[in-house]
Scaffold this motif. Structure first.
Motif, PDB file in Angstrom:
ATOM      1  N   ARG A  96     -30.248   0.705 -29.461  1.00 44.43           N
ATOM      2  CA  ARG A  96     -30.437  -0.745 -29.465  1.00 44.43           C
ATOM      3  C   ARG A  96     -30.592  -1.273 -28.035  1.00 44.43           C
ATOM      4  O   ARG A  96     -31.423  -2.145 -27.764  1.00 44.43           O
ATOM      5  CB  ARG A  96     -29.254  -1.424 -30.148  1.00 44.43           C
ATOM      6  CG  ARG A  96     -29.188  -1.208 -31.657  1.00 44.43           C
ATOM      7  CD  ARG A  96     -27.946  -1.842 -32.244  1.00 44.43           C
ATOM      8  NE  ARG A  96     -27.912  -3.292 -32.004  1.00 44.43           N
ATOM      9  CZ  ARG A  96     -26.849  -4.052 -32.255  1.00 44.43           C
ATOM     10  NH1 ARG A  96     -25.739  -3.509 -32.748  1.00 44.43           N
ATOM     11  NH2 ARG A  96     -26.890  -5.354 -32.018  1.00 44.43           N
ATOM     12  N   LEU A  97     -29.801  -0.725 -27.122  1.00 48.15           N
ATOM     13  CA  LEU A  97     -29.888  -1.153 -25.724  1.00 48.15           C
ATOM     14  C   LEU A  97     -31.235  -0.778 -25.106  1.00 48.15           C
ATOM     15  O   LEU A  97     -31.840  -1.576 -24.367  1.00 48.15           O
ATOM     16  CB  LEU A  97     -28.752  -0.524 -24.917  1.00 48.15           C
ATOM     17  CG  LEU A  97     -27.361  -1.143 -25.103  1.00 48.15           C
ATOM     18  CD1 LEU A  97     -26.285  -0.264 -24.482  1.00 48.15           C
ATOM     19  CD2 LEU A  97     -27.314  -2.544 -24.507  1.00 48.15           C
ATOM     20  N   LEU A  98     -31.715   0.419 -25.400  1.00 49.05           N
ATOM     21  CA  LEU A  98     -32.994   0.860 -24.851  1.00 49.05           C
ATOM     22  C   LEU A  98     -34.140  -0.002 -25.372  1.00 49.05           C
ATOM     23  O   LEU A  98     -35.042  -0.385 -24.618  1.00 49.05           O
ATOM     24  CB  LEU A  98     -33.236   2.339 -25.198  1.00 49.05           C
ATOM     25  CG  LEU A  98     -32.335   3.349 -24.480  1.00 49.05           C
ATOM     26  CD1 LEU A  98     -32.566   4.747 -25.024  1.00 49.05           C
ATOM     27  CD2 LEU A  98     -32.572   3.317 -22.976  1.00 49.05           C
ATOM     28  N   TYR A 103     -38.152  -4.469 -24.398  1.00 51.53           N
ATOM     29  CA  TYR A 103     -38.717  -5.783 -24.713  1.00 51.53           C
ATOM     30  C   TYR A 103     -38.435  -6.805 -23.599  1.00 51.53           C
ATOM     31  O   TYR A 103     -39.265  -7.684 -23.322  1.00 51.53           O
ATOM     32  CB  TYR A 103     -38.172  -6.292 -26.042  1.00 51.53           C
ATOM     33  CG  TYR A 103     -38.736  -5.563 -27.238  1.00 51.53           C
ATOM     34  CD1 TYR A 103     -40.114  -5.571 -27.496  1.00 51.53           C
ATOM     35  CD2 TYR A 103     -37.913  -4.859 -28.101  1.00 51.53           C
ATOM     36  CE1 TYR A 103     -40.639  -4.896 -28.586  1.00 51.53           C
ATOM     37  CE2 TYR A 103     -38.434  -4.175 -29.195  1.00 51.53           C
ATOM     38  CZ  TYR A 103     -39.795  -4.202 -29.427  1.00 51.53           C
ATOM     39  OH  TYR A 103     -40.316  -3.530 -30.509  1.00 51.53           O
ATOM     40  N   LYS A 104     -37.279  -6.664 -22.976  1.00 58.38           N
ATOM     41  CA  LYS A 104     -36.934  -7.586 -21.891  1.00 58.38           C
ATOM     42  C   LYS A 104     -37.898  -7.421 -20.719  1.00 58.38           C
ATOM     43  O   LYS A 104     -38.409  -8.415 -20.173  1.00 58.38           O
ATOM     44  CB  LYS A 104     -35.493  -7.325 -21.440  1.00 58.38           C
ATOM     45  CG  LYS A 104     -34.998  -8.311 -20.382  1.00 58.38           C
ATOM     46  CD  LYS A 104     -33.534  -8.066 -20.079  1.00 58.38           C
ATOM     47  CE  LYS A 104     -33.035  -9.074 -19.051  1.00 58.38           C
ATOM     48  NZ  LYS A 104     -31.602  -8.885 -18.749  1.00 58.38           N
ATOM     49  N   TYR A 105     -38.175  -6.168 -20.338  1.00 57.85           N
ATOM     50  CA  TYR A 105     -39.106  -5.932 -19.230  1.00 57.85           C
ATOM     51  C   TYR A 105     -40.526  -6.345 -19.603  1.00 57.85           C
ATOM     52  O   TYR A 105     -41.297  -6.824 -18.756  1.00 57.85           O
ATOM     53  CB  TYR A 105     -39.070  -4.467 -18.817  1.00 57.85           C
ATOM     54  CG  TYR A 105     -37.800  -4.075 -18.089  1.00 57.85           C
ATOM     55  CD1 TYR A 105     -36.983  -5.048 -17.518  1.00 57.85           C
ATOM     56  CD2 TYR A 105     -37.416  -2.747 -17.967  1.00 57.85           C
ATOM     57  CE1 TYR A 105     -35.814  -4.709 -16.851  1.00 57.85           C
ATOM     58  CE2 TYR A 105     -36.243  -2.397 -17.299  1.00 57.85           C
ATOM     59  CZ  TYR A 105     -35.444  -3.383 -16.749  1.00 57.85           C
ATOM     60  OH  TYR A 105     -34.291  -3.048 -16.084  1.00 57.85           O
ATOM     61  N   MET A 106     -40.904  -6.171 -20.884  1.00 61.80           N
ATOM     62  CA  MET A 106     -42.216  -6.634 -21.337  1.00 61.80           C
ATOM     63  C   MET A 106     -42.319  -8.151 -21.220  1.00 61.80           C
ATOM     64  O   MET A 106     -43.370  -8.687 -20.836  1.00 61.80           O
ATOM     65  CB  MET A 106     -42.455  -6.192 -22.787  1.00 61.80           C
ATOM     66  CG  MET A 106     -42.746  -4.704 -22.951  1.00 61.80           C
ATOM     67  SD  MET A 106     -42.846  -4.194 -24.681  1.00 61.80           S
ATOM     68  CE  MET A 106     -44.226  -5.165 -25.235  1.00 61.80           C
ATOM     69  N   ARG A 111     -44.412 -12.948 -18.480  1.00 64.86           N
ATOM     70  CA  ARG A 111     -44.089 -14.150 -17.696  1.00 64.86           C
ATOM     71  C   ARG A 111     -44.836 -14.138 -16.361  1.00 64.86           C
ATOM     72  O   ARG A 111     -45.393 -15.158 -15.938  1.00 64.86           O
ATOM     73  CB  ARG A 111     -42.580 -14.223 -17.457  1.00 64.86           C
ATOM     74  CG  ARG A 111     -42.119 -15.466 -16.693  1.00 64.86           C
ATOM     75  CD  ARG A 111     -40.685 -15.317 -16.237  1.00 64.86           C
ATOM     76  NE  ARG A 111     -40.544 -14.188 -15.306  1.00 64.86           N
ATOM     77  CZ  ARG A 111     -39.370 -13.683 -14.929  1.00 64.86           C
ATOM     78  NH1 ARG A 111     -38.250 -14.213 -15.377  1.00 64.86           N
ATOM     79  NH2 ARG A 111     -39.326 -12.661 -14.097  1.00 64.86           N
ATOM     80  N   ASP A 112     -44.863 -12.975 -15.709  1.00 64.40           N
ATOM     81  CA  ASP A 112     -45.570 -12.876 -14.423  1.00 64.40           C
ATOM     82  C   ASP A 112     -47.062 -13.117 -14.603  1.00 64.40           C
ATOM     83  O   ASP A 112     -47.707 -13.774 -13.770  1.00 64.40           O
ATOM     84  CB  ASP A 112     -45.332 -11.492 -13.809  1.00 64.40           C
ATOM     85  CG  ASP A 112     -43.879 -11.298 -13.375  1.00 64.40           C
ATOM     86  OD1 ASP A 112     -43.178 -12.312 -13.260  1.00 64.40           O
ATOM     87  OD2 ASP A 112     -43.476 -10.137 -13.178  1.00 64.40           O
TER      88      ASP A 112
END
Length: 253
Positions: A96-98, A103-106, A111-112
Motif C-alpha cells: 500500500r505504501l509503495l 501515485y504521489k510522485y506522479m 503538477r510540474d
C-alpha cells in the motif's frame, strides 16, 4: 516515551502520507519497517492531532489500529502460506505504501507540467481581414509570354498523339471479354463442311470467318487434325504466300 513531531497537520493528506514521512525521516528501509518504533511515532502524532483537529481523525485511527495489529502479529510465531513460506505481517502495508508513493510522485510530475504550461502564452493573430483576403493581381502577359493559340494547338496535338501511342490498337477496342467455349470436334466438323463446300480455298479465307483468337487457335488445330486424316492437302507456292487448302480427290463428296 513522548516524541513530538514539529510538523503541521495539513502537510499530510492521509495516514499513508504520514507513514511515508516517518519512514523518510528515520531513513528506514521500506521493505524492513521497524514496526514498533514506527507505531510509537505514529501514535504520538495521533495524540497531538486529537488536540487540534478531530474532523480527520477516523482514517488515521484506522491506520493506528492496523499498525498495532501488525505489531502484535510480529510478536507471534510466523504464519506459513500454502507454499510453505513464512508470511511477513508487514507485506500488505508495504504494498500500500509503495502504490501510494508512486501515485504521489506522479501527482508531483503532473503538477510540474501544469506549472510549465501555465507559463506558455499564445497570442491570437491580429492581421486585419482586408490584408488576409488580399490576393495579388495576375499578370497574364507575364504568364503567357510569347505563347499563342498556334503553339498551344501544337502542344495539345503532341500530347494527344503520345496518349494514342500508349494504347494497344486491338485490346483497347475490346468491350466486355467473356470466356468462349470451343471444342475441337465441333470445329473439325465445321472445317470439314467448309472444305467440302469450297473444295479449294486459302487459309486466310477460313481464318477471317473466325470471331476470336480462341476460334482461330482451335480452327488451326482442326486443320492439322484433318491433314492427319488425309481429308485435306496443304500447299504454298512461294514463301509468305497464302496457304492453300484443297480437299483430296479420294475424299470427294
Amino acid at each position: 516515551m513522548s516524541m513530538g513531531i514539529p510538523v503541521k497537520l495539513q502537510v499530510f493528506e492521509g495516514p499513508l502520507d504520514l507513514l511515508l514521512h516517518l519512514i523518510d525521516k528515520n531513513k528506514i528501509d521500506i521493505y524492513d519497517i521497524p514496526i514498533v518504533e514506527i507505531t510509537n511515532q505514529y501514535l504520538e502524532y495521533i495524540r497531538e492531532m486529537q488536540r487540534q483537529d478531530l474532523n480527520v481523525m477516523s482514517e488515521f485511527m484506522v491506520m493506528a489500529a492496523t499498525l498495532i495489529d501488525i505489531k502484535c502479529r510480529m510478536l507471534l510465531p510466523k504464519e506459513v502460506n500454502e507454499e510453505g513460506e513464512e508470511e511477513d505481517p508487514r507485506d500488505e502495508l508495504v504494498q500500500r505504501l509503495l502504490e501510494y508513493k508512486m501515485y504521489k510522485y506522479m501527482s508531483y510530475e503532473l503538477r510540474d507540467r501544469m506549472a510549465q504550461a501555465s507559463r506558455s502564452v499564445y497570442r491570437r493573430s491580429s492581421i486585419p481581414k482586408e490584408v488576409l483576403s488580399y490576393r495579388p493581381e495576375v499578370d497574364v502577359q507575364e504568364l503567357v509570354g510569347d505563347m499563342n493559340l498556334d503553339k498551344l494547338r501544337r502542344i495539345f496535338e503532341t500530347v494527344m498523339k503520345r496518349q494514342e501511342e500508349k494504347l494497344d490498337p486491338i485490346r483497347s477496342k475490346f468491350g466486355k471479354i467473356e470466356k468462349e467455349e470451343v471444342s475441337l470436334p465441333d470445329k473439325m466438323t465445321y472445317v470439314e463442311a467448309f472444305a467440302r463446300k469450297k473444295r479449294k480455298f486459302s487459309f486466310r479465307d477460313l481464318l477471317e470467318k473466325q470471331c476470336s483468337k480462341t476460334q482461330i487457335v482451335v480452327t488451326f488445330l482442326a486443320i492439322l487434325e484433318l491433314m492427319k486424316t488425309g481429308l485435306i492437302r496443304i500447299s504454298q507456292e512461294h514463301i509468305f504466300d497464302d496457304i492453300n487448302i484443297e480437299v483430296r480427290s479420294s475424299e470427294g463428296a
